[in-house]
Design an enzyme around this catalytic site. Structure first.
Site, short mmCIF file in Angstrom:
data_model
loop_
_atom_site.label_atom_id
_atom_site.label_comp_id
_atom_site.label_asym_id
_atom_site.label_seq_id
_atom_site.Cartn_x
_atom_site.Cartn_y
_atom_site.Cartn_z
N ASN A 129 0.86 -1.19 0.09
CA ASN A 129 0.08 -0.08 -0.05
C ASN A 129 0.83 1.33 -0.08
OD1 ASN A 129 -1.90 -2.01 0.34
ND2 ASN A 129 -2.50 -1.55 2.44
N SER A 172 -6.65 -0.04 -50.28
CA SER A 172 -7.78 -0.84 -50.48
C SER A 172 -7.34 -1.80 -51.45
CB SER A 172 -8.93 0.07 -51.57
OG SER A 172 -9.73 -1.21 -52.06
N SER A 173 -8.11 -3.19 -50.99
CA SER A 173 -7.71 -4.47 -51.66
C SER A 173 -8.63 -4.66 -52.63
CB SER A 173 -8.05 -5.63 -50.77
OG SER A 173 -9.44 -5.60 -50.12
#
Length: 476
Positions: free
Chosen positions: A140, A316-317
């Site tokens: 802590n 883009s494909s």
């Protein structure tokens, strides 16, 4: 696979003989296998540095034998350099307010220190993870302290990256100072601006973000190291509390200070909410800039196409020749994640109970993730996008020439009603503002040449008023 036997309060387990981690790490790995996200490496490094400070203080004060103390310090230094990284594989989402991560670090350091001394791993009678590595500490106090150290170490590089981004935007401000284009408010035509003015505004916004983040680092410097379990300092000698913080300052090179109220610093996480909010603000600015660039570069035929973004990969494909604005898109996605992280941090900080916040691991993971991601995004944004942007002055002029927003410059001469009439007719007929004004006899051709000057419209004042004393004859 050979194993060694370790025990804890729940019983005994077999741990791989070659592992530097121990039974506490093993149980945590089984309990919290919920995501692929691992505890941030900067938090591990910061914890190791905290452990080194504690070992040095305990060694100086005689609480650790010299040989053991030196071995622990060496092991801490190795972990702080990023060594033994494969031994820190716990899931970032874990219960226990960070106890599992603290014990993981304790065990790895203990077993590496044993190895340095020529002892077998697991020989905890010689060097124990808790009795020696975690001496005078609690999760802590060491975990929140390490959170602050790690956050500062990532915050300052982010501020530096934003400064570099600001400089890159300012360079474009100067380069595009002479490119006059149509302004847009609510994505509708507005009075002209220069492309340089737009980039100058981006630079100014980034400047504010950079300065805010640079200054907020000071808010992270107060640590609760020495407060142990609840901030009272139980089981931590007073001399140790002062000395361990001195050592941590020296080891980190950061102006850390013991919190005036260590109970407050143990139970409250609002400082991380404050820092996260400013990181979010920077993300918002970067997202806005990225969105603007995508819009201005939209095209190449169907959109404004006022600027060209550097081409980074095929888009883009199926559509040949298509190139997408991938860098601004990445920046926007990082920014959205940072905004989401900020919400998580606020929620986690609000859920602390009494003397401790059990959700510190979530706060640590999301804040450190935001800081590291946004710094990387700012760097890539600058190097892979901003510096390579070029303008299309001809396209800017083409769009400007047909915009009805130019009629705004007519207001001082023909008034709002007649200017509105001219704009409506221009939009319906497709004719130019100049043509309609001349036809109606509101102003002469020479007067219009002075009034409808887009470059002059990007500056304060009434266009044409200095060059000639045009009377408000159009209002008559």
């Amino acid at each position: 696979m050979s194993t060694r036997q370790e025990h804890d309060l729940l019983g005994t387990r077999e741990v791989p003989a070659t592992a530097y981690y121990g039974i506490h790490t093993l149980r945590a790995a089984e309990n919290f296998n919920v995501s692929r996200a691992r505890v941030h490496p900067e938090l591990i490094k910061a914890l190791a540095t905290v452990k080194e400070a504690a070992a040095r203080a305990n060694l100086d004060l005689g609480y650790l034998p010299a040989e053991k103390g030196r071995a622990i310090i060496t092991a801490c230094q190795e972990v702080a350099r990023g060594e033994l990284a494969d031994q820190f594989f716990l899931d970032a989402y874990q219960g226990g307010a960070g106890t599992s991560t603290n014990m993981n670090v304790n065990e790895v350091i203990a077993n590496r220190a044993l190895e340095i001394l020529g002892r077998p791993k697991g020989d905890y009678a010689t060097i124990h993870p808790i009795d020696h590595v975690n001496l005078h500490q609690s999760t802590n106090d060491v975990y929140p302290t390490a959170m602050r150290v790690a956050a500062i170490r990532l915050l300052l590089p982010l501020a530096d990256e934003l400064a570099k981004l600001q400089e890159a935007l300012q360079e474009k401000e100067a380069a595009f100072a002479g490119v006059v284009k149509i302004g847009r408010t609510e994505l509708q035509d507005a009075v002209p601006v220069t492309l340089g003015q737009e980039f100058g505004a981006y630079a100014q916004a980034i400047s504010r973000d950079r300065w805010r983040l640079y200054k907020v680092e000071e808010r992270l410097r107060q640590v609760n190291l020495g407060g142990t379990a609840t901030g009272t300092g139980l089981n931590a000698p007073l001399k140790y509390i002062y000395l361990v913080n001195d050592y941590l300052r020296r080891l980190t090179g950061i102006g850390l200070a013991r919190a005036e109220n260590m109970i407050d610093a143990t139970q409250n996480m609002d400082v991380f909410v404050e820092v996260s909010g400013l990181v979010k603000a920077a993300a918002v600015t970067m997202h806005k800039i990225a969105s603007d660039l995508r819009f201005m570069a939209a095209g190449p035929r169907g959109g404004p196409a006022e600027i060209n973004l550097p081409e980074r990969q095929a888009g883009s494909s199926i559509m040949p020749g298509k190139v997408n604005p991938v860098i601004p898109e990445m920046v926007s996605q990082v920014a959205m994640q940072v905004m989401a992280n900020d919400y998580l941090i606020a929620m986690a900080a609000s859920q602390g109970q009494l003397e401790l916040n059990p959700f510190a691991p979530l706060i640590a993971h999301t804040l450190l993730e935001s800081l590291a991601m946004l710094a990387a995004a700012a760097r890539i944004f600058r190097t892979e996008c901003i510096t390579g942007i070029t303008a299309n002055p001809e396209r800017c002029q083409e769009l400007l020439a047909v915009s009805p927003a130019l009629a705004t410059a007519l207001l001082p001469y023909i008034g709002y009603e007649k200017a509105t009439e001219v704009v409506r007719e221009a939009v319906v007929s497709g004719r130019s503002i100049k043509e309609i004004v001349l036809e109606k006899g509101y102003l002469t051709s020479d007067e219009l040449e002075n009034v409808l000057t887009p470059a002059a419209m990007t500056k304060p004042g009434t266009v044409g008023a200095v060059k000639q004393g045009i009377k408000e004859k159009g209002k008559a």
